[in-house]
Design a protein around this motif. Structure first.
Motif, PDB file in Angstrom:
ATOM      1  N   VAL A   5       4.559  -0.807   4.341  1.00 46.02           N
ATOM      2  CA  VAL A   5       5.662  -0.175   3.628  1.00 46.02           C
ATOM      3  C   VAL A   5       5.951   1.161   4.296  1.00 46.02           C
ATOM      4  O   VAL A   5       5.025   1.931   4.561  1.00 46.02           O
ATOM      5  CB  VAL A   5       5.275   0.046   2.147  1.00 46.02           C
ATOM      6  N   LYS A  60       7.431   4.432  -2.200  1.00 46.62           N
ATOM      7  CA  LYS A  60       6.459   3.645  -1.425  1.00 46.62           C
ATOM      8  C   LYS A  60       5.197   3.338  -2.238  1.00 46.62           C
ATOM      9  O   LYS A  60       4.770   2.187  -2.316  1.00 46.62           O
ATOM     10  CB  LYS A  60       6.057   4.406  -0.137  1.00 46.62           C
ATOM     11  N   PRO A 108       1.117   3.864   3.219  1.00 51.10           N
ATOM     12  CA  PRO A 108       2.498   3.749   3.685  1.00 51.10           C
ATOM     13  C   PRO A 108       2.761   4.629   4.893  1.00 51.10           C
ATOM     14  O   PRO A 108       2.059   5.619   5.113  1.00 51.10           O
ATOM     15  CB  PRO A 108       3.300   4.250   2.490  1.00 51.10           C
TER      16      PRO A 108
END
Ligand SMILES: Nc1nc2c(ncn2[C@@H]2O[C@H](COP(=O)(O)OP(=O)(O)OP(=O)(O)O)[C@@H](O)[C@H]2O)c(=O)[nH]1
Ligand SMILES: [Mg+2]
Length: 285
Positions: free
Chosen positions: A125, A133, A173
């Motif tokens: 992500v 996120k 992320p």
């Protein structure tokens, strides 16, 4: 107002991202549906090269649905996969999982054709600060999700989370910061809450927002605060101060306080579903 800001740590993050991208098959790139242009990073295109990229239009619950659909078309025409999400809502997992499965389908078929067993899709992500996120990762990972342990080459103890049999998610992320020339980008990032409020003049930011809203969504402003859409942005800010009783001791409107309140109400969707950018807007290059 000119917010030209590229935090120093972003260079480091970029290097880290480059390293992580080698390990994954698919990037879920979260953009803020209210500002898809300002919240995406053109550099990611270069970083990704052959990797599959799915544009996740997050916070779509806060954006103007008609405009969001225009953006979806825009991204599709560029050959990208795109989904609309509200990462806070239930039921988002299935949507994301289906998009990942269909994006990975081709690669899995290639592996199979070469006589190799298809392994789960490795997904990461990525997106700008505050775009959602962590919320998305937590939704996908769920409570019962099993960490699948370190994979070779993954630095600093990065973990893979098994989302289900066919998808593994990198547990951290990638943070992206768009490097921007266009001052509008900085203003839109600040208005939607991606840039810390302390570094931006709240009154100027609110005035700019009012100018946009008076032009694009006058009926939403009127429904919430009353007044006339014929007012200029500074006049309308004063109007909101008076109807909300945001007045200084001497009787003057407390514009600073009203500005902070207005930004807060915009960000939390209280004024309505609003998009600040359209695919057809002219962009300063
Ligand atoms: N309305 C709405 N709020 C959302 C959505 N996704 C995330 N949020 C909220 O946005 C805020 C930021 O979400 P995070 O998941 O922390 O964002 P992040 O991208 O991890 O932020 P950083 O870790 O700072 O980079 C939180 O208050 C979330 O509840 C969404 O789709 N709709
Ligand atoms: Mg986070």
């Amino acid at each position: 107002m000119n917010i030209n800001w590229y935090p120093g740590h972003m260079k480091k993050t970029e290097a880290l991202l480059k390293e992580q991208i080698q390990l994954i098959d698919i990037v879920l790139e979260l953009v803020d549906a209210r500002i898809p242009r300002s919240s995406s990073n053109p550099k990611l295109e270069l970083l990704l090269r052959q990797k599959k990229r799915i544009i996740v239009m997050n916070k779509s619950d806060l954006a103007d649905e008609i405009v969001t659909n225009e953006w979806c078309e825009y991204f599709k025409n560029k050959g990208l996969d795109v989904i609309k999400t509200n990462a806070v809502a239930a039921g988002i997992n299935r949507l994301v999982q289906e998009a990942v499965k269909s994006a990975y389908h081709e690669k899995a078929a290639q592996l199979l054709a070469r006589g190799r067993k298809p392994r789960p899709a490795r997904v990461m992500v990525a997106g700008i600060p505050n775009v959602g996120k962590s919320t998305l990762i937590n939704q996908l990972a769920g409570k019962g999700s099993a960490k699948t342990g370190d994979k070779p080459g993954v630095t600093r103890g990065k973990q893979w989370i098994k989302v289900h049999n066919q998808i593994e998610l990198l547990d951290t992320p990638g943070i992206l910061w768009p490097k921007f020339e266009d001052p509008v980008t900085g203003i839109h990032l600040a208005q939607t809450g991606a840039i810390r409020d302390e570094i931006v003049d709240q009154e100027e930011l609110a005035l700019d927002l009012l100018k946009t809203l008076l032009k694009l969504y006058p009926e939403l402003l009127r429904a919430r605060y009353g007044g006339s859409a014929a007012l200029s942005a500074p006049e309308y800010l004063e109007w909101i101060s008076s109807v909300r009783g945001s007045i200084l001791r001497g009787g003057e409107p407390d514009l600073k306080r009203t500005a902070v309140m207005l930004l807060d109400e915009f960000r939390s969707g209280k004024i309505g579903k609003i998009s600040l950018e359209k695919p057809t807007d002219e962009v300063v290059k």
